[in-house]
Design a protein around this motif. Sequence first.
Motif, short mmCIF file in Angstrom:
data_model
loop_
_atom_site.label_atom_id
_atom_site.label_comp_id
_atom_site.label_asym_id
_atom_site.label_seq_id
_atom_site.Cartn_x
_atom_site.Cartn_y
_atom_site.Cartn_z
N ILE A 40 0.83 -0.91 0.14
CA ILE A 40 0.41 -0.03 0.41
C ILE A 40 0.90 1.20 -0.07
CG2 ILE A 40 -2.27 1.25 1.11
CD1 ILE A 40 -2.61 -1.63 2.78
N PRO A 41 0.73 1.93 -0.79
CA PRO A 41 1.33 3.46 -0.94
C PRO A 41 1.37 4.20 0.40
CG PRO A 41 0.06 3.34 -3.15
CD PRO A 41 -0.15 2.01 -2.39
N MET A 42 0.30 4.34 0.91
CA MET A 42 -0.05 4.74 2.08
C MET A 42 -0.87 4.77 2.84
SD MET A 42 0.65 7.66 4.09
CE MET A 42 1.61 9.04 2.67
N ALA A 43 -0.27 3.58 3.86
CA ALA A 43 -1.31 2.34 4.81
C ALA A 43 -1.85 3.76 6.02
CB ALA A 43 -1.10 1.07 5.77
N TYR A 44 -2.71 3.84 6.58
CA TYR A 44 -3.26 4.44 7.46
C TYR A 44 -3.79 3.91 8.48
CZ TYR A 44 -6.67 6.66 10.41
OH TYR A 44 -7.25 7.55 11.35
N LEU B 10 -2.40 6.89 12.16
CA LEU B 10 -0.81 7.42 11.84
C LEU B 10 -1.31 6.68 10.06
CD1 LEU B 10 1.06 5.78 14.72
CD2 LEU B 10 0.73 8.15 14.55
N ASP B 11 -0.36 7.64 8.97
CA ASP B 11 0.27 7.53 7.90
C ASP B 11 1.00 6.58 7.93
OD1 ASP B 11 -2.50 8.57 7.33
OD2 ASP B 11 -1.40 10.06 6.73
N MET B 12 1.60 6.00 7.22
CA MET B 12 2.16 5.12 7.34
C MET B 12 2.88 4.43 5.76
SD MET B 12 1.42 2.15 10.15
CE MET B 12 -0.54 1.70 9.22
N PRO B 13 3.89 5.34 5.39
CA PRO B 13 4.21 5.35 4.09
C PRO B 13 4.87 4.08 3.49
CG PRO B 13 5.03 7.31 5.39
CD PRO B 13 3.54 6.80 6.07
N ILE C 126 3.55 8.35 9.90
CA ILE C 126 3.06 10.23 10.57
C ILE C 126 2.13 10.63 11.12
CG2 ILE C 126 2.99 12.43 8.99
CD1 ILE C 126 4.03 11.05 7.17
N GLN C 127 1.52 11.69 12.23
CA GLN C 127 0.76 11.41 12.49
C GLN C 127 -0.32 12.74 11.24
OE1 GLN C 127 1.14 13.40 16.53
NE2 GLN C 127 1.68 12.39 17.17
N ARG C 128 -1.59 11.86 11.21
CA ARG C 128 -2.00 12.83 10.23
C ARG C 128 -2.58 13.73 10.34
NH1 ARG C 128 -6.84 9.00 6.80
NH2 ARG C 128 -5.34 8.54 5.90
N TYR D 113 3.53 15.38 12.25
CA TYR D 113 4.55 14.79 12.75
C TYR D 113 4.88 13.57 12.36
CZ TYR D 113 7.67 13.59 16.66
OH TYR D 113 8.94 13.34 17.69
N LYS D 114 6.80 13.39 12.35
CA LYS D 114 7.04 12.10 12.34
C LYS D 114 7.30 11.52 13.76
CE LYS D 114 8.54 12.89 7.43
NZ LYS D 114 10.17 12.54 6.79
N LEU D 115 7.32 10.11 13.65
CA LEU D 115 7.13 9.61 14.79
C LEU D 115 7.80 8.64 15.06
CD1 LEU D 115 4.94 9.44 17.09
CD2 LEU D 115 4.24 7.37 16.71
N TRP D 116 8.95 8.57 15.74
CA TRP D 116 10.43 7.82 16.16
C TRP D 116 11.28 8.57 15.28
CZ3 TRP D 116 6.50 3.78 14.61
CH2 TRP D 116 5.88 3.84 16.04
N ASP D 117 10.90 9.88 14.50
CA ASP D 117 12.19 10.57 13.50
C ASP D 117 14.13 10.43 14.61
OD1 ASP D 117 13.30 11.60 11.75
OD2 ASP D 117 12.84 12.96 12.07
N GLY D 118 14.75 10.30 14.17
CA GLY D 118 15.80 10.48 15.41
C GLY D 118 16.33 9.36 16.48
#
Length: 493
Positions: free
Chosen positions: A414-418, A424-427, A447-449, A453-458
């Motif tokens: 799926i290109p962009m799952a939810y 959350l959107d999951m690319p 990514i919070q829809r 905000y990108k979750l767990w970035d870093g």
Amino acid sequence: MASEDSNVGEQSVRSTLKAAIEVAKAGRREEALQLLKQVVAADPSNAVAWFWLAGVTDQPDEARIALERIEQLDPNHPRLEAALRWTRGQDHRGNEESPESGSVSAVEPTRPVEQPVKIVPAPHPSPLAWPRRLWLGLAGLGLLLLICALVWVIWFQVDAAAQARLMAPPTPDHSERILALQPELNAAVVESRWEDAIAVLQVMRALEPDNPATMRELARVYYQLGLQRRDQGDLEGALIALDESLALDPLDLSLQRERWLVDSYRQGVLYHQAGLWRETIETLSLVRRDNPTYLDVTELLYSAYYNLGLSQQAAGDLVGAQVSYQAGVELLPEEPLAREKADEVAWLLRPPTPTPAPSPTPTPDPKQKRIVVDVSEQRMYVYEGDELRWKWIVSTGEPGRDTAIGQFAVQSKIPMAYASTWNLDMPHWLGIYWSGPLENGIHSLPIQRHTGYKLWDGFLGQRVSYGCVILSEDNAKKLYEWAKIGTPVTIQP
């Protein structure tokens, strides 16, 4: 109702005034004074009460104020002029009754009673009469001076009190105070500062508790505060504001409807957060039936139908899952998740086809693709045959939400799952196995829809996810384009 209350008030004033006059005639001046003060407080335009108050008070300034009030109300009163002269000390001739005499005549000075004059011949003075007369004359003169001094002191105090009242700024009545508050109220309403508007209206309500216009405006402002809190996501606060509005205007149908919508929506959200998909659908369907565009009720219903379908599919109820997925498709036709799952279940429900004759075993493909995830290293190894094509840092499930160990395969792309559970959107989604009603997979940083905000970035390289395998955005895109349905996935400790 207002006219009945007014009649009751007038009757109460008349009865109190009658009682005051009776106790005044009985000589109970202090009791009469208190009753008369109640009358003029309730009916400031009652000239009779003011006149009797001036007669029973033993305070010159109170008598003077009462008579000045009568002068404003009835300047042609037949007894006013004489009463004013009496209070100003200009009409003490005759046999007027003072306040201490025990008799009350509503401040009206009595005229001297003329008696017939009887001429008596003066006796011949004795030698001892002159010193006595001298002392009596001096005593009378001293008494007269003392009375004059007392009159001057009383006059000065009364005049000073009157001057102070004239010099002091007038105290605004309730209507003036309400008018002074109106600009502040208007500004708060225009700027949608509903809590400030309520504070101003509460002051107005305290000044005039029975003003229907203030009550209606206060109900309207509480309603607007409820809508504002609802739109901000503060559903409990919205219910409190709407309850306040209903307490002021319990028969307003629009208030009752909005209160029901907020409460039902709030309950549906709680069901959704608890994963109670059937209860969520039952509750939020009623809200959407009443108002299809109410907040995000359509999106929540879509998520509930989708998750219910997943749990039904995992339990083997393919027919029920197909119904749930199709309901989601009807709610949001443009969303791909429910449509793809509905197609998948429809394919699984097709009648079996005859088994073809066995074919020769194909030769293994030396370029066969496979993916290996090492949980202890937090690394992913991507192979084509025996050749290592990529080695990337990953993040797997946090302790308690561990990524499953075992042999799997890519089962969905799926290109962009939810993820409705976490919004959350999951690319670049590659689904690899089911965990109860939910599917875990490999994807980019979620990514919070609503915030982006990108979750767990870093935090890549640490076990932080909810069970999925997380890659950087670039690496997840490469893997998504490279892998295909059926690509083996090995997850090892």
